[in-house]
Design an enzyme around this catalytic site. Structure first.
Site, PDB file in Angstrom:
ATOM      1  N   GLY A 106      -3.564  -3.766   5.452  1.00 18.69           N
ATOM      2  CA  GLY A 106      -2.818  -3.661   6.900  1.00 18.69           C
ATOM      3  C   GLY A 106      -2.155  -2.461   6.741  1.00 18.69           C
ATOM      4  O   GLY A 106      -1.975  -1.712   6.045  1.00 18.69           O
ATOM      5  N   GLY A 135       0.818  -0.357   6.354  1.00 21.84           N
ATOM      6  CA  GLY A 135       2.255  -0.831   5.777  1.00 21.84           C
ATOM      7  C   GLY A 135       3.153   0.232   6.089  1.00 21.84           C
ATOM      8  O   GLY A 135       4.401  -0.048   6.170  1.00 21.84           O
ATOM      9  N   LYS A 152       1.759   7.484  11.255  1.00 24.39           N
ATOM     10  CA  LYS A 152       1.634   7.441   9.779  1.00 24.39           C
ATOM     11  C   LYS A 152       3.176   7.838   9.143  1.00 24.39           C
ATOM     12  O   LYS A 152       3.582   8.958   9.765  1.00 24.39           O
ATOM     13  CB  LYS A 152       0.791   7.952   9.172  1.00 24.39           C
ATOM     14  CG  LYS A 152       0.451   7.851   7.880  1.00 24.39           C
ATOM     15  CD  LYS A 152      -1.188   8.312   7.758  1.00 24.39           C
ATOM     16  CE  LYS A 152      -1.290   8.334   6.106  1.00 24.39           C
ATOM     17  NZ  LYS A 152      -2.821   8.876   5.798  1.00 24.39           N
ATOM     18  N   ASP A 198       7.561   1.685   0.753  1.00 19.62           N
ATOM     19  CA  ASP A 198       8.891   2.314   1.457  1.00 19.62           C
ATOM     20  C   ASP A 198       8.503   2.273   2.967  1.00 19.62           C
ATOM     21  O   ASP A 198       9.459   2.675   3.827  1.00 19.62           O
ATOM     22  CB  ASP A 198       9.668   3.407   0.954  1.00 19.62           C
ATOM     23  CG  ASP A 198       8.944   4.405   1.028  1.00 19.62           C
ATOM     24  OD1 ASP A 198       7.788   4.668   1.426  1.00 19.62           O
ATOM     25  OD2 ASP A 198       9.464   5.564   0.487  1.00 19.62           O
ATOM     26  N   GLY A 199       7.170   2.456   3.276  1.00 22.55           N
ATOM     27  CA  GLY A 199       6.912   2.735   4.811  1.00 22.55           C
ATOM     28  C   GLY A 199       7.100   4.120   5.154  1.00 22.55           C
ATOM     29  O   GLY A 199       6.477   4.336   6.439  1.00 22.55           O
ATOM     30  N   ARG A 248      -1.223  10.772  14.829  1.00 22.35           N
ATOM     31  CA  ARG A 248      -3.012  10.855  14.528  1.00 22.35           C
ATOM     32  C   ARG A 248      -3.741  10.350  15.606  1.00 22.35           C
ATOM     33  O   ARG A 248      -3.095   9.210  16.490  1.00 22.35           O
ATOM     34  CB  ARG A 248      -3.058  10.063  13.306  1.00 22.35           C
ATOM     35  CG  ARG A 248      -4.591   9.997  12.912  1.00 22.35           C
ATOM     36  CD  ARG A 248      -4.750   9.842  11.340  1.00 22.35           C
ATOM     37  NE  ARG A 248      -4.725   8.280  11.209  1.00 22.35           N
ATOM     38  CZ  ARG A 248      -4.780   7.694   9.980  1.00 22.35           C
ATOM     39  NH1 ARG A 248      -5.052   8.485   8.920  1.00 22.35           N
ATOM     40  NH2 ARG A 248      -4.891   6.562   9.825  1.00 22.35           N
ATOM     41  N   ARG A 267     -11.914  -0.240  10.707  1.00 25.95           N
ATOM     42  CA  ARG A 267     -12.649  -0.075   9.441  1.00 25.95           C
ATOM     43  C   ARG A 267     -13.418  -0.976   8.866  1.00 25.95           C
ATOM     44  O   ARG A 267     -13.653  -2.148   9.320  1.00 25.95           O
ATOM     45  CB  ARG A 267     -11.304   0.328   8.334  1.00 25.95           C
ATOM     46  CG  ARG A 267     -10.260   1.091   8.806  1.00 25.95           C
ATOM     47  CD  ARG A 267      -9.019   0.369   8.443  1.00 25.95           C
ATOM     48  NE  ARG A 267      -7.666   0.990   8.802  1.00 25.95           N
ATOM     49  CZ  ARG A 267      -7.105   2.116   8.607  1.00 25.95           C
ATOM     50  NH1 ARG A 267      -7.379   2.583   7.253  1.00 25.95           N
ATOM     51  NH2 ARG A 267      -6.015   2.572   9.203  1.00 25.95           N
ATOM     52  N   ASP A 287     -11.275   0.248   3.202  1.00 27.17           N
ATOM     53  CA  ASP A 287     -10.173   0.552   4.332  1.00 27.17           C
ATOM     54  C   ASP A 287     -10.259   1.731   4.671  1.00 27.17           C
ATOM     55  O   ASP A 287      -9.424   1.841   5.715  1.00 27.17           O
ATOM     56  CB  ASP A 287      -8.889  -0.429   3.864  1.00 27.17           C
ATOM     57  CG  ASP A 287      -8.370   0.348   2.417  1.00 27.17           C
ATOM     58  OD1 ASP A 287      -9.150   0.082   1.577  1.00 27.17           O
ATOM     59  OD2 ASP A 287      -7.250   1.071   2.584  1.00 27.17           O
ATOM     60  N   ASN A 288     -10.746   2.547   3.975  1.00 28.25           N
ATOM     61  CA  ASN A 288     -10.939   4.108   4.379  1.00 28.25           C
ATOM     62  C   ASN A 288     -12.098   4.422   4.974  1.00 28.25           C
ATOM     63  O   ASN A 288     -12.566   5.849   5.120  1.00 28.25           O
ATOM     64  CB  ASN A 288     -10.222   4.920   3.292  1.00 28.25           C
ATOM     65  CG  ASN A 288      -8.769   5.045   2.942  1.00 28.25           C
ATOM     66  OD1 ASN A 288      -7.922   4.432   3.806  1.00 28.25           O
ATOM     67  ND2 ASN A 288      -8.488   5.056   1.759  1.00 28.25           N
TER      68      ASN A 288
HETATM   69  P1  AMP Z   1      -3.962   4.598   2.034  1.00 24.38           P
HETATM   70  O1  AMP Z   1      -4.169   4.802   0.276  1.00 24.38           O
HETATM   71  O2  AMP Z   1      -3.112   5.529   2.519  1.00 24.38           O
HETATM   72  O3  AMP Z   1      -5.202   4.481   2.518  1.00 24.38           O
HETATM   73  O4  AMP Z   1      -3.118   2.895   1.900  1.00 24.38           O
HETATM   74  C1  AMP Z   1      -3.461   1.976   1.491  1.00 24.38           C
HETATM   75  C2  AMP Z   1      -2.630   0.752   1.794  1.00 24.38           C
HETATM   76  O5  AMP Z   1      -1.396   1.101   1.269  1.00 24.38           O
HETATM   77  C3  AMP Z   1      -2.585   0.645   3.387  1.00 24.38           C
HETATM   78  O6  AMP Z   1      -2.272  -0.759   3.574  1.00 24.38           O
HETATM   79  C4  AMP Z   1      -1.047   1.487   3.617  1.00 24.38           C
HETATM   80  O7  AMP Z   1      -0.400   0.918   4.544  1.00 24.38           O
HETATM   81  C5  AMP Z   1      -0.363   1.263   2.249  1.00 24.38           C
HETATM   82  N1  AMP Z   1       0.856   2.060   1.957  1.00 24.38           N
HETATM   83  C6  AMP Z   1       0.567   3.276   1.366  1.00 24.38           C
HETATM   84  N2  AMP Z   1       1.527   3.838   1.292  1.00 24.38           N
HETATM   85  C7  AMP Z   1       2.731   3.122   1.653  1.00 24.38           C
HETATM   86  C8  AMP Z   1       4.129   3.513   1.912  1.00 24.38           C
HETATM   87  N3  AMP Z   1       4.643   4.221   1.415  1.00 24.38           N
HETATM   88  N4  AMP Z   1       4.612   2.152   2.234  1.00 24.38           N
HETATM   89  C9  AMP Z   1       3.969   1.235   2.816  1.00 24.38           C
HETATM   90  N5  AMP Z   1       2.860   0.948   2.704  1.00 24.38           N
HETATM   91  C10 AMP Z   1       1.959   1.963   2.220  1.00 24.38           C
HETATM   92 MG    MG Z   2      -5.981   3.985   4.269  1.00 18.65          MG
END
Ligand code: AMP
Ligand code: MG
Length: 476
Positions: free
Chosen positions: A89, A91, A112, A124-125, A175, A182, A251-252
């Site tokens: 999800g 995050g 994002k 940390d979001g 974005r 996905r 998920d990507n």
């Molecule tokens: P990504 O590698 O960007 O495709 O992210 C994979 C998952 O990790 C997704 O669920 C993102 O929302 C979560 N995620 C990546 N970086 C963070 C972050 N700094 N804080 C919270 N969730 C994250």
């Molecule tokens: Mg992703």
């Protein structure tokens, strides 16, 4: 334009409430617009002056949304490096809502780096300025190359520090995508065991992306066929231009066929089918030359989720899905061959079969080679020969190729002069993180017209003068 003039739909949240968690962005202490995509804003019918105003910036960080908008964090699952995670999800992201473009198409407006959500797990979001500008530059370069991609509307610095290895300036990326569905969205719905949710998700995907699948005898099988075709074409285009996604987790992998999530991605310098740029990809799962294999694997995961919708009898459903998946390889091969033929000036793509080993053996810069090759078609062979140690090999190949009568003008339209080269991206992001946006804007100017060689931009067409091995980090 006033913010109230902006209408953000909530179709995803309405049709798929089980996958949409109402949430708000974290406020940004001092939003500062770093880059705004004016042509994209115009296509979306957004007023550029308003987006630049304090109210516009508040929208771009999610602090203030128009009346009626319902920002949500989307739920999805995914295979990450082959291991299934049932609940990923958004995050650190939010779907603000759906915009209708000037020509009537629906587009997600998504943020994002907008703060933690209940999907954040340990994160940390947040996002730092460098990685968000990286997504901006590379996705805009991809769009200019004609490769399907999500787009970046803007990057806004938040004024908040983000703790990584050091404390970095934070940013939010706005974005735009034809959707954020996905393969992992289907995995989430399938894993929930709720067949009605799965069917609504599939119907939503058909309506948004592949509307003629609705008229097929087997709409859900037709949806699978359409996604397979879109991904086969997409990954062929990546490979032709030397793009390495870096994290092709399910998920990507989009249902629309757009490239999404620019993390540890890169463009090849030296041609090398085993090239890996991501610091976390130890096994080379997402290496340059492995991308079609991984795409096919991801599509098999999508097919699995659709089985209950394809036929009540599981054996029948599996047989149909397998037959659909078998189309991936020929479709990929056809897309690659058509693109390679253009790169070679309209000659048969099989001519590349004994070229690629020469590029690999001498670690020739892929972009430079193809750009110079049109010069060779016009008689200037030395700039091409100069890239090789194996002169006998390249001479023999050039002779066979020239005998086929390549069309140099076609090649100039198929082989970019400017790609976001790794050292130039790093240079631009380092400067931007320190407050100097000029190198970023120069790089954007080069890569947004990739086929049009312009005086003064020579260093944007050249390989890294002190080439070293390049690694991008997933700490995005
Ligand atoms: P990504 O590698 O960007 O495709 O992210 C994979 C998952 O990790 C997704 O669920 C993102 O929302 C979560 N995620 C990546 N970086 C963070 C972050 N700094 N804080 C919270 N969730 C994250
Ligand atoms: Mg992703």
């Amino acid at each position: 334009m006033s913010p109230s003039a902006l209408v953000l739909g909530d179709r995803f949240a309405r049709e798929l409430p089980e996958m949409a968690l109402g949430w708000q962005a974290e406020p940004a202490p001092e939003p500062q617009l770093l880059v705004l995509n004016e042509p994209l804003a115009a296509d979306l019918g957004l007023d550029v002056d308003w987006l630049r105003s304090p109210a516009g910036r508040q929208l771009l960080v999610g602090a203030e949304v128009p009346a009626g908008a319902r920002p949500v964090a989307q739920a999805y699952a995914g295979h990450q490096f082959g291991g299934f995670v049932p609940r990923l999800g958004d995050g650190r992201a939010l779907l603000l809502g759906e915009l209708t473009t000037r020509d009537g198409a629906l587009r997600d407006l998504h943020l994002k780096g907008s703060g933690r959500t209940p999907f954040a797990r340990g994160g940390d979001g947040l996002a730092a300025v460098g990685p968000m500008l990286r997504e901006h530059v590379i996705s805009e370069a991809m769009a200019a190359l004609g490769i399907p991609t999500t787009r970046s509307l803007a990057v806004v610095a938040t004024g908040r520090g983000v703790r990584r290895e050091t404390v970095l300036p934070g940013a939010v990326l706005a974005r735009v995508a034809s959707s954020h569905l996905r393969v992992g969205s289907f995995q989430y719905a399938a894993a929930s065991g709720d067949r009605d949710l799965l069917r609504r998700l599939a119907d939503h995907a058909i309506a948004r992306h592949h509307p003629h699948a609705a008229d097929a005898e087997q709409p859900y099988l037709a949806l699978l066929d359409e996604v397979i075709a879109a991904q086969a074409s997409l990954v062929a285009q990546w490979v032709l231009v030397g793009f390495v996604h870096g994290v092709m987790n399910t998920d990507n992998t989009t249902i629309s066929g757009e490239t999404i999530d620019y993390g540890p991605c890169a463009f090849l310098d030296a041609y090398d089918s085993t090239a890996v740029f991501s610091s976390i990809d130890h096994g080379g799962r997402y290496a340059y030359g492995n991308q079609p294999v991984v795409a096919e694997w991801n599509l098999a995961r999508l097919a699995e989720t659709l089985l209950p919708l394809i036929d009540d009898d599981e054996d029948t459903a599996v047989a149909l899905a397998v037959a659909s998946l078998e189309a991936f390889r020929p479709q990929y091969a056809a897309a690659w061959s058509a693109g390679m033929s253009r790169k070679l000036g309209g000659v048969d793509a099989s001519t590349a079969a004994d070229l690629l080993p020469l590029l690999q053996a001498d670690r020739v810069d892929l972009t430079t080679f193809f750009r110079r090759l049109s010069g060779a078609a016009r008689g200037a062979v030395e700039p091409v020969r100069g890239l090789f140690l194996d002169l006998a090999g390249i001479d023999a190949w050039l002779q066979r190729w020239q005998a086929l009568g390549p069309d140099a003008e076609l090649m100039d339209r198929a082989n970019p002069a400017y790609i976001p080269r790794n050292h130039l991206v790093e240079e631009a992001l380092t400067a931007a993180t320190g407050g100097d946006l000029a190198p970023l804007h120069r790089l954007l100017a080069a890569v947004s017209r990739p086929y049009e060689e312009r005086p003064g931009l020579e260093r944007y067409a050249a390989p890294d003068p002190d080439a070293r091995s390049y690694v991008t980090y997933c700490g995005t």
